[in-house]
Scaffold this motif. Structure first.
Motif, short mmCIF file in Angstrom:
data_model
loop_
_atom_site.label_atom_id
_atom_site.label_comp_id
_atom_site.label_asym_id
_atom_site.label_seq_id
_atom_site.Cartn_x
_atom_site.Cartn_y
_atom_site.Cartn_z
N TRP A 198 49.08 28.17 54.51
CA TRP A 198 49.43 29.40 53.83
C TRP A 198 48.11 30.02 53.38
O TRP A 198 47.31 29.37 52.72
N ASP A 201 45.87 33.27 51.60
CA ASP A 201 45.79 34.46 50.76
C ASP A 201 44.30 34.73 50.57
O ASP A 201 43.64 34.10 49.73
N SER A 243 40.98 37.56 50.23
CA SER A 243 40.67 38.92 49.82
C SER A 243 39.18 39.11 49.55
O SER A 243 38.58 38.32 48.81
N GLU A 255 47.58 25.12 51.21
CA GLU A 255 47.57 26.46 50.63
C GLU A 255 46.13 26.85 50.33
O GLU A 255 45.43 26.13 49.62
N THR A 271 43.71 29.97 48.86
CA THR A 271 43.52 31.26 48.20
C THR A 271 42.02 31.45 48.01
O THR A 271 41.37 30.60 47.41
#
Length: 167
Positions: free
Chosen positions: A126, A128, A130, A154, A156
């Protein structure tokens, strides 16, 4: 003037080490947890690190392996994690972050710096990612959604000015 501190294991299974100084170059032995508060240092943990991973005001941090819930923080310096397993949070005000995430949940934030993350092949990830002022690249093809009870990772990653690469 940098000081060097050598630490050896005592008779305890996992001795804790607490260091607070303005300049130190701790050579930490494998298997010792350390809680370090220092400014302008370079810290290397060659073995496995648990929850007590060093934090610096300014300096690079290199950890061989993290396990469990781990937070790594430096005000200004690069962070390198050779293998992360569990829940890992990385924060640097200005510095690059490099990590291999073997499993679990991994989060990184840098105000100015690149983030480079690698993961094992075939494990669902997963993502995420930015970076308002940089390139974001994921080299991970579709691996499908994680099946309940099966391994997944996961990731991020946030940087204000820098590139992010996930492969």
């Amino acid at each position: 003037m940098a000081r060097s501190l050598g630490l050896d294991r005592t008779g305890r299974d996992r001795p804790d080490v607490h260091i607070a100084t303005a300049a130190v170059d701790p050579a930490l032995a494998q298997g010792i947890d350390a809680d370090v508060a220092a400014a302008g240092v370079e810290i290397a943990l060659g073995g496995s690190a648990g929850a007590n991973v060093p934090a610096t005001g300014g300096g690079d941090i290199h950890v061989g392996r993290t396990e469990g819930d781990v937070a790594v923080t430096t005000g200004g310096g690069d962070v390198r994690l050779d293998s992360c397993l569990g829940s890992t949070e990385v924060s640097t005000g200005a510095g690059d972050v490099r990590a291999h995430v073997a499993g679990g949940r991994w989060q990184a934030r840098t105000g100015a710096g690149d983030i480079i993350v690698t993961v094992p092949p075939a494990v669902p990830v997963w993502q995420d990612l930015s970076s308002p002022l940089g390139d974001v690249t994921s080299h991970i093809g579709g691996r499908g959604e994680p099946v309940e009870g099966h391994e997944h990772i996961e990731i991020t990653a946030r940087t204000g000015t820098g590139d992010i690469s996930l492969s």
